[in-house]
Design a protein around this motif. Structure first.
Motif, PDB file in Angstrom:
ATOM      1  N   LYS A   1       0.891  -1.278  -0.043  1.00 12.69           N
ATOM      2  CA  LYS A   1       0.226  -0.106  -0.011  1.00 12.69           C
ATOM      3  C   LYS A   1       0.914   1.330   0.159  1.00 12.69           C
ATOM      4  N   ILE A   2       0.915   1.750  -1.042  1.00 12.54           N
ATOM      5  CA  ILE A   2       1.749   3.231  -1.311  1.00 12.54           C
ATOM      6  C   ILE A   2       0.851   4.456  -0.794  1.00 12.54           C
ATOM      7  N   GLU A   3       1.389   5.046   0.236  1.00 11.89           N
ATOM      8  CA  GLU A   3       0.738   6.236   0.745  1.00 11.89           C
ATOM      9  C   GLU A   3       1.041   7.340  -0.285  1.00 11.89           C
ATOM     10  N   PRO A   4       0.047   8.461  -0.446  1.00  4.91           N
ATOM     11  CA  PRO A   4       0.475   9.492  -1.293  1.00  4.91           C
ATOM     12  C   PRO A   4       1.502  10.251  -0.549  1.00  4.91           C
ATOM     13  N   ILE A   5       2.323  10.810  -1.637  1.00  2.00           N
ATOM     14  CA  ILE A   5       3.502  11.764  -1.062  1.00  2.00           C
ATOM     15  C   ILE A   5       3.192  13.094  -1.313  1.00  2.00           C
ATOM     16  N   THR A   6       3.523  13.974  -0.210  1.00  2.00           N
ATOM     17  CA  THR A   6       3.331  15.336  -0.252  1.00  2.00           C
ATOM     18  C   THR A   6       4.592  16.054  -0.331  1.00  2.00           C
ATOM     19  N   VAL A   7       4.691  17.003  -1.035  1.00  2.00           N
ATOM     20  CA  VAL A   7       6.048  17.612  -1.013  1.00  2.00           C
ATOM     21  C   VAL A   7       5.808  19.158  -1.278  1.00  2.00           C
TER      22      VAL A   7
ATOM     23  N   VAL B   1      12.629  11.888  -4.934  1.00  2.00           N
ATOM     24  CA  VAL B   1      12.819  10.503  -5.552  1.00  2.00           C
ATOM     25  C   VAL B   1      11.474   9.474  -5.333  1.00  2.00           C
ATOM     26  N   LEU B   2      11.161   9.103  -6.548  1.00  2.00           N
ATOM     27  CA  LEU B   2      10.006   8.011  -6.647  1.00  2.00           C
ATOM     28  C   LEU B   2      10.613   6.773  -6.709  1.00  2.00           C
TER      29      LEU B   2
ATOM     30  N   ARG C   1       0.086  14.454  -9.561  1.00  2.00           N
ATOM     31  CA  ARG C   1      -0.748  13.599 -10.175  1.00  2.00           C
ATOM     32  C   ARG C   1      -0.913  12.189  -9.481  1.00  2.00           C
ATOM     33  N   ASN C   2      -1.779  11.394  -9.967  1.00  2.00           N
ATOM     34  CA  ASN C   2      -1.826  10.297  -8.994  1.00  2.00           C
ATOM     35  C   ASN C   2      -1.763   8.924  -9.673  1.00  2.00           C
ATOM     36  N   ASP C   3      -0.986   9.099 -10.894  1.00  2.00           N
ATOM     37  CA  ASP C   3      -0.467   7.943 -11.788  1.00  2.00           C
ATOM     38  C   ASP C   3       0.926   7.954 -12.291  1.00  2.00           C
ATOM     39  N   TYR C   4       1.760   7.975 -11.255  1.00  2.00           N
ATOM     40  CA  TYR C   4       3.205   7.591 -11.478  1.00  2.00           C
ATOM     41  C   TYR C   4       3.344   6.012 -11.366  1.00  2.00           C
TER      42      TYR C   4
ATOM     43  N   VAL D   1       1.337  11.887  -6.107  1.00  2.00           N
ATOM     44  CA  VAL D   1       2.140  12.970  -5.614  1.00  2.00           C
ATOM     45  C   VAL D   1       1.451  14.262  -5.619  1.00  2.00           C
ATOM     46  N   ASN D   2       1.347  14.847  -4.344  1.00  5.44           N
ATOM     47  CA  ASN D   2       0.699  16.192  -4.041  1.00  5.44           C
ATOM     48  C   ASN D   2       1.693  17.038  -3.724  1.00  5.44           C
ATOM     49  N   VAL D   3       1.840  18.315  -4.840  1.00  3.18           N
ATOM     50  CA  VAL D   3       2.768  19.244  -4.681  1.00  3.18           C
ATOM     51  C   VAL D   3       2.193  20.583  -3.999  1.00  3.18           C
ATOM     52  N   LEU D   4       2.546  20.809  -2.628  1.00  2.00           N
ATOM     53  CA  LEU D   4       1.935  21.954  -2.036  1.00  2.00           C
ATOM     54  C   LEU D   4       2.885  23.247  -2.230  1.00  2.00           C
TER      55      LEU D   4
END
Length: 1302
Positions: free
Chosen positions: A147-153, A160-161, A209-212, A232-235
């Motif tokens: 289960k891969i949690e969303p990444i916030t940066v 790095v993905l 985006r949610n499809d890496y 990946v969510n970019v803030l």
């Protein structure tokens, strides 16, 4: 092939030096398969699988192992170091005559066969081994579930993905894509690392985006697996500021990597920073290897191919942006798996010789070298006093026969190993020369010549070269190479000739001859010249060449060093290039290349195109005569004539005509000698002896011939003896006591010298006589008198002049003159074959009485009389000539039943001999001639009288007549054929019960015992019934029944053809006739054979039933009973022997039994049938009246309720004035029932709402209640396709159903 033996100094030791001083150079194995076939040879591995063999688990495993040797080797395998018994595993098979394994993994797991395999090939002379072949199954494991949690940066930060694919074999290929299977865009900011991770030097808002998705493709199984998508969510609430570069991969300032020599090195630097850093590479204390390095992944990866030791060292990676820079040093350490410096080579040694196997390999670290013999470590093998291991080399001395072996050298270090097989074959072979015998080497003058003398033998043969029995040694002119090839530095014509090389060793000698031809070099003597031509005109480049006469030069033209344009304007002649209709783009450099099989020459010229200017009209004339005739290369029988062409006068010269004058024999007469092409200026002329030649040349163009050139100087050839003898020698016998010899005289040009005479010789062939000769002059024949009659003679005619005799003359066989034959043929016999042909036999006359060449026999014969009647006119004798010596012949076209006389004479070239005595013979009966006349007379309405006159030629005794007749209708079609057999004494017959007013056709044949003669035909007509003419029609119901038909007369058929032919030899049956009645048939036949069992066989036509057989008990007529009327039968008559085997048979005859028309009853005239038909008609009429009354009352059908319930929209608009719709009532006869539609054309068209009978139960789907009511009226109805356009394909409505009865 350059064979050499190497002498290597080992370690510098004096003892080793002395040993090697006596060591024989290694003998290489010849490649010639013919040589290899007869040589014993230890095994040699020719094909094997790779060391690291990754298999596909879906396919069978194939492990290759191929080897050659003499005898052919056998194979065995080890697996994981122990013996692998192939026969015990049913899944494993070994290919025939091969060591290749095929493992069937169907139903098995492939990993069960993983391991280390090695193949051993053995024969009587040693064992060779393959590499260790490591078998591993390719793997493409599934991605572990996570289960891969969303990444916030925050914007501007690095990211790095991780991909981290499952470990596969071989490793997978990584790429990143989105949900739409589109590759994610990469650039200097975002890129994929070598390990598959996706690096962001800094992130932007659009990176959200949610499809890496990371994909892994496993190349061996061609499967692709994907990782769970990464979000990946970019803030932008706390963005990162600009910063100098730092290294993300590899981290820090220094790292180390190792690479093997020969592999590809990939160094990677990925930096974090904002703005995005730029990456650059350099090598510390050195330069990057030119042509072997490249940059990838936006300068982040440095790739170096084919790594060498010099590529080791420090590499500097510099990351830089406007805020600063950072660097990382990568130290590259180069290691090396073992590689060959000198791999061991196969050795062929003679007994008592010495040799050495060298095994030198390098690597980093330095590899360890070990030796094995036939697969056994050398220290564990049997001791061999002739073998010694020194400094990694094997030294062999004083080898013995039978000590052949295969040696394995293994060089290994921690990064790999090398394994090489090298055999030592001890052979004792006499010399063989492998160069083809009598091979011809051709070179041009002043070039280098190489003559081969490839040889084989054990001990190594010594080669010696000879030319004209003189030994050739190394000198300024000749060089003998180490491979025994003889080189001539500068070949000249005097070097041409035969060369001999001799190969010798202690077991024998072998010599071979080769030939060298030194030819004249090819040279262009008239080169193309610089041309300036006007546009639309023509340009011609000449390219004339001088070459050796035995070579045929080709010509290639180039424009600006490229092929000529594919344009028909470019015309390549034998010695020129013509460009028609020149254009501006034709300008350039034109090169002529003249090639032969040995050399070439070339020359070039420029073409310049200028604007066209008006030119006067071109006037073409005959060419000017050639000039400057010169004779060169003067020899006894040939001379070369050269000349200079005259002006072409605007028309190219097509050819030159060379003429000569012989002032000695025919002064003032010019004779055409030869022609050459218009581009030639020289000709090689073949001459005859004793001729005073003068030559002249004429040129020909389209206009015509030029005037002759001035004649050349006179060239006289010396006299010589004749080259030829008179032709067309013949021997003619002119009279019984002489013969004439004739021949064609030689011309003055053919005489070759003065004093021409002819030596005529002859002798009797059958007698042992000497030749009689006579010398004559100026004659072409000679008569030899006093010869015996028709005696064989051998004759020769030879030309002789003052310088000798001509060649040996050819012997011609001939005969002296003939005389008339003296003896007539005797014992004349005649055997009549049939009525028209007879065979004549006689005794051959003795050849000595023919007195000449027997040309054949003449038979004169004539008809004396007919045996049936007296002949009034005498018959002129006929003559048949039978060529050859056979004493027999056939007389044809004779008259049957007649008496003939004949005699026979012999004839030769002189004439006829005396006739034999007359011989009288008679011909047997034959078929008669046609009846002389036939007439048809009417008697009454249904009968005719047939009258005829007997034939003029009976050709025997008449046995009767065959009369056939058949009716003819108005379209000239023929009816059934009937036949009658009539006695011989009748000339008239009355035919009754014929059809009135009908044409009949009659066929009449006369018959003898030999068959029927030719047919005469006649047509007749029965009289018209006047009662029928007066009353052509009869009222219905008042006519009387037709009269009963007359009894059917017998129908007679015959197999006899219209014109009689005698049956071929061996035929025992004659004609076959048949007479057919209502249920029976009478068959009659002729049989000429011995008494045998005769049967009649018959079968129904076109059936597969067996033939029915009935014995006829020796008669010639038989009646078949019980036949079915109206049926056709095939009938034949056969004769069988005592074993019931058919020996003779007639042809099959088809007969048809007539139908019994007289007994048939016409059902239409029977009273009960008429009454039944009237009752049925009355019943139908009643039913129609009831339906009509019911309809006028407006009765409704139950369908009305169904339509009310369903409310079909297409029927609703058809509401009537009475407020009802969809009812099947009818108030007017001319209106259709409601629920149907009437188109404008008046036809009733079915509507979708119509209910067919099928829909309401009769189609099979409907059901009924217990009380008989219909259940499924609409529920069981088939649905209709509303989109279907062809309405006619649906079931008919009740309206349409009713219409179908009208």
């Amino acid at each position: 092939m350059d064979r050499k033996r190497s002498c290597t100094l080992c370690g510098g030791a004096v003892i080793m030096l002395l040993l090697l001083g006596h060591m024989t150079r290694a003998l290489e194995v010849p490649l010639d398969p013919k040589v290899l076939e007869g040589l014993p040879q230890p095994p040699t591995i020719t094909h094997q699988s790779p060391k690291d063999y990754i298999i596909d688990p879906r396919e069978n495993i194939i492990i290759h192992c191929e080897a050659k040797g003499k005898p052919h080797p056998s194979f065995s395998w080890t697996r994981n170091g122990t013996h692998f018994d192939v026969e015990k595993d049913s899944k494993v098979i070994m290919k025939p005559n091969s060591g290749t394994l095929v493992i069937d993994i169907s139903g098995e797991k492939a990993e069960a066969y993983e391991g280390v395999y090695q193949c051993i090939a053995r024969n009587d002379h040693g064992s060779a081994m393959t590499n260790n072949i490591v078998i591993r199954q390719s793997r493409s494991p599934l991605w572990s579930k996570e289960k891969i949690e969303p990444i916030t940066v925050q914007r501007g930060m690095s990211l790095v993905l991780q991909c981290r694919p499952p470990a596969g074999l071989p490793p997978p290929i990584i790429f990143w894509m989105d949900n739409n299977f589109q590759r994610l865009p990469q650039n200097s900011r975002v890129s994929q690392a070598l390990n598959g991770d996706l690096y962001f030097s800094n992130v932007l808002m659009e990176d959200t985006r949610n499809d890496y998705i990371c994909y892994a493709r496993f190349p061996h199984t061609q499967t692709i697996q994907q990782k769970q998508p990464i979000t990946v969510n970019v803030l932008d609430n706390s963005p990162s500021g600009e910063r100098a570069p730092t290294f993300m991969n590899p981290p820090g300032t220094h790292s180390t990597t190792m690479v093997l020599k020969g592999d590809t090195l990939q160094l990677e630097c990925i930096a974090d920073g904002l703005p995005t850093p730029d990456i650059s590479w350099s090598k510390v204390n050195g330069d990057l290897p030119s042509s072997r390095f490249s940059f990838h992944s936006f300068q982040k990866t440095l790739k170096i191919t084919e790594v060498t030791e010099a590529d080791g060292g420090d590499y500097l990676c510099l990351a830089k942006n406007r805020l600063g820079s950072n660097q990382h040093i990568i130290t590259v350490v180069v290691r090396a798996a073992p590689f060959w410096i000198s791999a061991p080579q196969n050795l062929i040694l003679a007994p008592k010789e010495s040799g050495m196997l060298t095994c030198r390999a390098e690597g980093n670290p330095k590899p360890t070298v070990t030796w094995s013999v036939n697969g056994i470590p050398i220290e564990n093998s049997h001791k061999d006093p002739s073998r010694k291991v020194e400094n990694g080399n094997i030294i062999l001395s004083d080898v013995q026969t039978g000590s052949s072996s295969v040696y394995q050298c293994n060089a290994s270090n921690e990064y790999g190993y090398l394994l090489a097989n090298a055999f030592v074959s001890v052979l004792a072979e006499p010399p063989r020369v492998l160069t083809p015998p009598n091979h011809v080497y051709s070179v041009v003058t002043n070039s280098r010549a190489l003559l081969d003398c490839a040889s084989f033998g054990s001990p190594l043969p010594k080669i010696t070269w000879f030319k004209v029995n003189q030994s050739i040694v190394d000198s300024d002119s000749f060089i003998i190479h180490k491979n025994n090839t003889l080189e001539i530095n500068v070949a000249r014509p005097l070097n041409s000739g035969k060369y001999t090389c001799i190969a010798s060793n202690s077991l024998g000698n072998k010599e071979n001859h080769v030939y060298l031809e030194v030819k004249e070099a090819t040279r262009i003597i008239r080169q193309p010249e610089y041309k300036v031509v006007q546009r639309n005109s023509m340009a011609v480049f000449e390219c004339k060449v001088k070459h050796d006469e035995s070579l045929f030069p080709s010509m290639i033209w180039l424009k600006d060093n490229m092929e000529l344009p594919d344009d028909t304007r470019f015309e390549v002649g034998s010695d020129s290039l013509t460009i028609h209709d020149v254009r501006e783009d034709d300008e350039g450099n034109y090169t002529c290349i003249r090639n032969t099989t040995l050399d070439q020459d070339s020359a070039s010229a420029m073409l310049t195109v200028v604007e066209a200017t008006p030119t006067p009209p071109i006037i073409m004339e005959q060419p000017d005569p050639p000039t400057d005739l010169e004779l060169t290369d003067q020899r006894e029988r040939s001379v070369r004539l050269t000349w200079t062409p005259g002006d072409e006068n605007n028309s190219p010269i097509q050819l030159f005509l060379i003429q000569y004058e012989d002032s000695l024999h025919e002064p003032g007469v010019w004779v055409n000698m030869t022609e050459v092409s218009g581009t030639s200026t020289t000709a090689h002329l073949e001459l005859s002896p004793y001729v005073y030649y003068s030559f002249r040349v004429l040129a020909l163009n389209e206009v015509g011939l030029s005037k002759p050139s001035a004649s050349s100087r006179q060239y006289r050839t010396n006299p010589a003896r004749p080259d030829m003898n008179p032709a067309n020698v013949e021997v003619i016998g002119t009279s019984p006591d002489s013969m004439t010899i004739t021949w064609r005289e030689l011309s003055g040009l053919e005489s070759n010298g003065p004093g021409l005479q002819y030596k005529v010789s002859w002798r009797h062939k059958d007698l042992d006589q000497q030749w009689t000769s006579l010398t004559l002059a100026n004659v072409s024949q000679y008569v030899v008198p006093g010869t015996p009659t028709f005696a064989p003679y051998e004759v020769t005619v030879q030309a002789v002049n003052d310088y000798g005799s001509g060649p040996r003359p050819e012997v011609v066989l001939g005969y002296s003159g003939e005389d008339l034959p003296t003896v007539a043929p005797e014992n004349v016999r005649v055997s009549a074959q049939n009525g028209t042909m007879a065979e004549v036999l006689w005794d051959a006359v003795p050849l000595s009485t023919v007195r000449g060449r027997l040309n054949g026999y003449k038979v004169s014969y004539w008809k004396m009389r007919s045996l049936h009647k007296e002949d009034l006119d005498p018959v002129k004798p006929q003559e048949l000539i039978f060529h050859g010596s056979e004493p027999e012949g056939l007389l044809i076209d004779l008259h049957p039943y007649s008496q003939y006389t004949l005699n026979i004479r012999t004839f030769n070239g002189k004439g006829d001999g005396p006739a034999s005595s007359n011989h009288i013979f008679e011909t047997p009966e034959g078929v008669p001639g046609p009846p002389a006349d036939i007439k048809i007379q009417n008697l009454n309405l249904d009968s005719l009288v047939v009258n005829w006159v007997p034939p003029v030629e009976y050709n025997g005794h008449l046995t009767g007549y065959l009369l056939k007749y058949q009716p003819i209708n108005t379209t000239d079609e023929l009816g059934p054929l009937k036949e009658l057999l009539l006695p011989a004494n009748e000339t008239s017959v009355t035919l009754e019960n014929l059809k009135h007013s009908t044409h009949y056709k009659f066929y009449l044949n006369a018959m003898t015992i030999k068959g029927s003669g030719p047919t005469v035909t006649k047509e007749g007509f029965t009289m018209v019934d006047e009662a029928l003419i007066r009353h052509p029609a009869v009222e219905a119901g008042k006519g009387s029944a037709p009269p009963s038909p007359p009894p059917t007369p017998p129908v007679t058929q015959s197999l006899q053809p219209p014109f009689h032919k005698a049956p071929p030899a061996g035929r025992m049956f004659g004609s076959v006739n048949s007479s057919v009645e209502e249920d029976r048939a009478v068959i009659s036949w002729e049989y000429f054979g011995p008494d045998r069992n005769v049967y009649v066989e018959y079968v129904v036509d076109n059936s597969k039933e067996p033939w029915k057989t009935e014995f006829v008990n020796g008669t010639r007529t038989y009646q078949i009973k019980g036949l079915k009327p109206g049926v056709s039968y095939r009938v034949r008559v056969v004769a069988k022997d005592h074993s019931d085997t058919t020996v003779h048979s007639t042809e099959e005859m088809l007969i048809t039994v007539p139908a019994m028309t007289s007994k048939q009853v016409d059902i239409a005239t029977q009273g009960w049938f008429i009454g039944l038909m009237c009752a049925i008609a009355l019943l139908i009429l009643v039913l129609l009246i009831v339906c009509f009354i019911k309809r006028n009352k407006g009765g409704k059908y139950p369908v009305k309720e169904k339509e009310d319930a369903h409310q079909d929209p297409e029927i609703q608009p058809m509401k009537e004035d009475d407020g009802t719709f969809g009812e099947y009532s009818d108030t007017e006869d001319h209106k259709p029932l409601k629920g149907s539609r009437t188109p404008s054309n008046g036809t009733v068209k079915k509507d979708d709402s119509d209910d067919s009978l099928v829909d309401y139960g009769e189609g099979g789907d409907g059901q009924f209640n217990e009380d008989g009511s219909f259940i499924g009226q609409y529920s069981g109805k088939k649905e209709k396709d509303t989109a279907e356009g062809n309405e006619s394909s649906e079931a008919p409505s009740p309206v349409n159903a009713m219409n179908s009865f009208v």
